[in-house]
Design an enzyme around this catalytic site. Structure first.
Site, mmCIF file in Angstrom:
data_model
loop_
_atom_site.group_PDB
_atom_site.id
_atom_site.type_symbol
_atom_site.label_atom_id
_atom_site.label_comp_id
_atom_site.label_asym_id
_atom_site.label_seq_id
_atom_site.Cartn_x
_atom_site.Cartn_y
_atom_site.Cartn_z
ATOM 1 N N LYS A 1 0.823 -1.212 0.000
ATOM 2 C CA LYS A 1 0.000 0.000 0.000
ATOM 3 C C LYS A 1 0.854 1.257 0.000
ATOM 4 O O LYS A 1 0.498 2.235 -0.645
ATOM 5 C CB LYS A 1 -0.942 0.003 1.200
ATOM 6 C CG LYS A 1 -0.190 0.129 2.482
ATOM 7 C CD LYS A 1 -0.951 0.725 3.608
ATOM 8 C CE LYS A 1 0.102 1.136 4.601
ATOM 9 N NZ LYS A 1 -0.267 1.081 5.961
ATOM 10 N N THR A 2 1.971 1.215 0.691
ATOM 11 C CA THR A 2 2.820 2.411 0.684
ATOM 12 C C THR A 2 3.345 2.671 -0.722
ATOM 13 O O THR A 2 3.421 3.793 -1.181
ATOM 14 C CB THR A 2 3.993 2.255 1.657
ATOM 15 O OG1 THR A 2 3.477 1.873 2.930
ATOM 16 C CG2 THR A 2 4.739 3.555 1.817
ATOM 17 N N ASP B 1 -3.372 7.787 5.248
ATOM 18 C CA ASP B 1 -2.849 6.446 5.508
ATOM 19 C C ASP B 1 -3.463 5.925 6.811
ATOM 20 O O ASP B 1 -3.857 6.702 7.674
ATOM 21 C CB ASP B 1 -1.327 6.537 5.649
ATOM 22 C CG ASP B 1 -0.682 5.172 5.549
ATOM 23 O OD1 ASP B 1 -1.380 4.221 5.155
ATOM 24 O OD2 ASP B 1 0.509 5.060 5.873
ATOM 25 N N GLU B 2 -3.532 4.632 6.958
ATOM 26 C CA GLU B 2 -4.039 4.010 8.196
ATOM 27 C C GLU B 2 -5.389 4.597 8.603
ATOM 28 O O GLU B 2 -5.603 4.965 9.764
ATOM 29 C CB GLU B 2 -3.029 4.196 9.342
ATOM 30 C CG GLU B 2 -1.621 3.755 9.043
ATOM 31 C CD GLU B 2 -1.434 2.250 9.091
ATOM 32 O OE1 GLU B 2 -2.440 1.508 9.086
ATOM 33 O OE2 GLU B 2 -0.272 1.810 9.117
ATOM 34 N N GLN C 1 -6.367 -4.358 10.889
ATOM 35 C CA GLN C 1 -5.212 -3.861 11.622
ATOM 36 C C GLN C 1 -5.569 -2.670 12.498
ATOM 37 O O GLN C 1 -4.703 -1.881 12.878
ATOM 38 C CB GLN C 1 -4.095 -3.477 10.652
ATOM 39 C CG GLN C 1 -3.502 -4.681 9.952
ATOM 40 C CD GLN C 1 -2.304 -4.307 9.109
ATOM 41 O OE1 GLN C 1 -1.273 -3.887 9.625
ATOM 42 N NE2 GLN C 1 -2.440 -4.452 7.803
ATOM 43 N N ARG D 1 3.805 -9.423 10.455
ATOM 44 C CA ARG D 1 5.075 -8.702 10.306
ATOM 45 C C ARG D 1 6.146 -9.630 9.754
ATOM 46 O O ARG D 1 7.185 -9.188 9.291
ATOM 47 C CB ARG D 1 5.600 -8.146 11.643
ATOM 48 C CG ARG D 1 4.734 -7.130 12.345
ATOM 49 C CD ARG D 1 4.320 -6.016 11.475
ATOM 50 N NE ARG D 1 3.007 -6.296 10.929
ATOM 51 C CZ ARG D 1 2.459 -5.633 9.924
ATOM 52 N NH1 ARG D 1 3.114 -4.676 9.344
ATOM 53 N NH2 ARG D 1 1.263 -5.940 9.466
#
Length: 813
Positions: free
Chosen positions: A59-60, A246-247, A277, A653
């Site tokens: 996504k980044t 973002d987020e 998340q 992660r």
DNA sequence: GCACTTCATGTTTTT
DNA sequence: CATGAAGTGC
């Protein structure tokens, strides 16, 4: 300083030509290798877009490419893009990647930062609209608590029954919902003995007179301003033509309102998030924001990124299986093309110390390439814990065996007492009217100014309506304070005046032209006095006697604190003036001093979000710890689901190897307590989990009892907790639990990493250790020393982690 | 006013 | 256990 950090600079670049021809002429390199979903996310520029991006789905990458695309197609100038992140880390990462993508081809940079950083920027310009001056100070939690304590005392409320911390939490809760004191609904006002709202109002009033804002205010004030001044809002809507968030799953109501206000006109808003998340519910984050997006922005394009580029299939399957137990998800199906790899490993331990020992040894073994796996660097490994107190066991262990480690987000640098004291001195030099800073240091170091003297100053200040420093000056003039305390106070007041004079001489403080919103802004820098502020800072600490205070300190922490203060001064060098430094510190409380050399990372699960590591250890999967007892007590099922998402974040992660562990016994509050394996362990699909036998337990391990009836059906079998209990390994642990006293001398072997000459010590030598302080060597065994520490007791420590100490007071500063 | 003691209190997670 | 707040003696 990185130019991207400098908001003012890109405002100055507002006049850059709309299309950047040099780049537009070339095929767009940032589109290479994007998958169709990512590509759609990059190219759908206009209108509302919701990007549902699972863990590790790039996504980044999509977000940065989108920024590039906006620029290259000429849709927006850099400074017309507003990109908001949640954490400083994410902002930093994005800055780097945008910078790399765009290179030097574009002048100016987007507004890229955390909600708070951007809000400060906005609030500085319009502070007067909420009764502040543009040079307001940003309070940290410590200042906030002290202030609240005063208010609670002033209201004659028993601080024992109603602690300031609780009030702070309540205010935070309200501010997260964008409720001003008047707007707090009656249903909520019962908290804090029914006086919460009144205290809230008093607190806000006090902040105004102090010309200060707390974290919550940064957002709240800006929202208030936007709501009360439509014309201003309109200007910003035209100014920020494209918004990226973002987020998004972590936004709270205030942030949501802020975004909706700004995006209200053009609706060019792209939100990226993953409901799985969402781990900041306790901080007011509303998963509802992301679930509601399509309603808020009709016609929104929803794009799902589901191809995972990070983890192996086993890890992915284990994580997916776990998160599937949550209800009310938007739902995503992550998939990958990666090689199968290792299963997720599960191991149980006797206690927390053994767990730390095992992980330490495993980390060392993995460097050499064990189990037929490739060798990993320590930089590739991370230990992710639920609560920060878990980190101590690892620190202790790693210090003892000499395994290099790095704690991320631990006790933060800028929160240490000595740093905050030093900062208070700097704050006073910049603005002598900073009462909170003054209070903090009037009697640090000891100046003979106790409660009585301080109350005198306070009453003068209240009576005459002046800041404390001024009040103190008047009190002295009137001869209201004599003796040693009076003389010391006079010296301090004079010194503050002198320092302030120097700060002003070094460079004009920030000049803000309130009328100029979009126009160029002169960047205020005290360039002329390039390094003088560092020198000034050193002198402030010297003249105030603060340095001397720690030099005279006899406790084991003394030298370390001096060292920290020294580092603080060093950090100053990177800034042009004291003001800039103070601003930086207020918002960015972490300090990344990257020392050379590979290190294993230790951090909380929260801090790990957005990061990835080839090797991940997830210790402490025990009921009450990973599904945190408190979370479940406070918010029930909602809390449990958030804990599950936390576990999910941990698993996802990992790239190649993921090891979950739990301990049968753990020290809680200093008492030994037996623990049950986490219920989340039950929820892991058994076919993707490898149950390991703990060291020292021969014979069938946990796995022996795990059933494996052919799993052709759609339903996965589980490695059930009950099975774990029946396993011989567990029973052996139980047996040991009865037989063995709490602690056991470490028998663990470890590799000697360091062959270089170690300074020789003999028994009786007085030594100093970074963490354990001073001690005396009582025994030597190879490269390890037995040391009897003054504070920390007897420990075995690797010799190179210890220096010979002459005495406490000759550590130079 | 300060240094020293006892006592209770609590441990998520962060801008 | 470890920190902070309240209490005690100088």
């Amino acid at each position: 300083m990185c130019p991207i950090d400098d908001f003012d600079a890109f405002e100055a670049a507002a006049q850059v030509p709309l299309s950047v021809r040099a780049m537009a002429a070339r095929p767009a390199p940032y589109l290479d290798g994007l998958n169709p979903a990512q590509r759609q996310a990059v190219e759908t520029l206009d209108g509302p877009v919701l990007m549902l991006a699972g863990a590790g789905t790039g996504k980044t990458r999509a977000l940065t490419a989108r920024i590039a695309h906006l620029l290259v197609t000429g849709k927006a100038r850099p400074n017309e893009i507003l990109a908001v992140t949640f954490t400083n880390k994410a902002a930093r990462e994005m800055k780097v990647r945008v910078g790399r993508l765009m290179g030097e081809t574009v002048e100016g940079v987007p507004w890229l930062g955390t909600f708070h950083a951007i809000c400060v920027k906005l609030l500085r310009r319009h502070a007067e609209l909420v009764g502040l001056k543009s040079n307001f100070t940003i309070l940290d939690t410590d200042d906030q608590i002290r202030l609240l304590k005063q208010l609670i005392a002033a209201a004659n409320i028993d601080e024992k029954r109603w602690p300031a911390r609780q009030l702070a939490g309540l205010l935070d809760h309200w501010k997260n919902r964008a409720w001003t004191p008047e707007a707090v609904p009656a249903s909520e006002a019962s908290g804090f003995d029914g006086r919460g709202v009144k205290l809230y109002a008093a607190y806000q009033e006090r902040l105004k007179t102090l010309n200060a804002a707390d974290f919550g205010d940064l957002l709240l004030h800006v929202v208030t301003i936007f709501q009360a001044h439509p014309d201003l809002l309109d200007q910003y809507r035209r100014w920020f033509r494209y918004i990226l968030v973002d987020e998004y799953q972590d936004t709270n109501v205030a942030q949501y309102l802020w975004l909706r206000l700004l995006a209200g006109g053009h609706k060019n808003i792209c939100c990226v998030g993953d409901d799985d998340q969402s781990i900041y519910g306790w901080r007011g984050a509303e998963v509802g924001n992301i679930l509601r997006f399509e309603k808020d922005f009709p016609g929104a394009v929803v794009i799902r990124l589901e191809q995972n580029y990070r983890s192996t299939p086993h890890i992915l399957a284990a994580a997916s299986g776990l998160i599937a137990a949550n209800k009310g998800r938007l739902g995503k199906t992550l998939w990958t093309e990666a090689e199968e790899g290792e299963k997720v490993r599960l191991i149980g331990h006797w206690d927390g110390e053994e767990e730390a020992r095992w992980i330490g040894e495993e980390a060392e073994a993995l460097q050499g390439g064990s189990r037929g796996m490739r060798p990993f660097s320590l930089d590739d490994m991370a230990i992710l814990v639920r609560a920060s107190h878990q980190m101590r066991a690892f620190e202790d262990r790693f210090l003892t065996i000499g395994l290099p480690y790095r704690v991320i987000g631990g006790p933060r640098f800028y929160e240490r007492m000595e740093i905050r004291d030093a900062m208070a001195y700097f704050r006073l030099a910049v603005s002598p009217a900073d009462d909170l800073a003054f209070e903090r240091i009037v009697n640090t170091p000891k100046r003979g100014l106790g409660d009585k003297a301080q109350q005198k100053i306070q009453s003068v200040a209240r009576a005459e309506g002046v800041p404390l420093v001024e009040a103190a000056r008047r009190l002295l003039e009137a001869g209201g304070l004599g003796g040693k305390g009076g003389a010391e106070l006079r010296k301090l007041i004079e010194a503050i005046g002198r320092w302030h004079g120097e700060v002003r001489a070094a460079g004009p403080s920030v000049v803000l032209d309130e009328a100029a919103l979009i126009d160029d802004e002169t960047v205020p820098l005290g360039r002329g006095a390039a390094s003088s502020h560092v020198e000034l800072a050193e002198r402030i600490l010297d003249e105030s006697g603060y340095t001397a205070m720690w030099q005279a300190d006899k406790t084991p922490e003394g030298p370390g604190r001096l060292e920290n203060v020294k580092e603080l001064v060093k950090a100053l060098e990177e800034f042009d003036n004291l003001q800039g430094f103070l601003e930086h510190v207020a918002l960015i409380m972490d300090k990344d001093s990257e020392m050379a050399g590979a290190k294993i990372s230790v951090m909380t699960l929260h801090a790990a979000k957005g990061l990835e590591f080839p090797v991940v250890f997830l210790p402490g999967w025990e009921d009450g710890l990973l599904p945190s007892q408190r979370a479940m007590d406070e918010t029930g099922l909602k809390g449990l689901e958030e804990e599950r998402r936390l576990a999910y974040v941990g698993l996802t992660r990992a790239e190649e190897l993921c090891t979950i562990s739990f301990a049968a016994n753990r020290r809680v509050f200093g008492r030994w307590q037996s623990q049950l394996p986490s219920r989340f362990i039950d929820e892991l699909p058994a076919s993707h989990v490898d149950v390991l036998t703990p060291p020292g337990l021969c014979g069938g391990g946990y796995g022996a009892a795990a059933p494996s009836h052919g799993g052709g059906s759609g339903i996965e079998e589980r490695a059930s907790r009950a099975d774990v209990y029946k396993s011989p390994g567990w029973q052996r642990l139980q047996a040991r639990s009865a037989a063995r006293p709490v602690s056991q001398p470490s028998q663990a072997r470890h590799m000697v990493i360091d062959a270089e000459a170690v300074p020789a010590f003999e028994t009786g030598t007085r030594v100093f250790h970074q963490k354990f302080g001073y001690g005396v060597v009582t025994g030597i065994e190879g490269d390890k020393l037995d040391i009897d520490f003054e504070k920390a007791g007897s420990k075995k420590v690797v010799a190179r982690f210890v220096v010979a100490a002459a005495s406490a007071d000759d550590i130079p500063f």
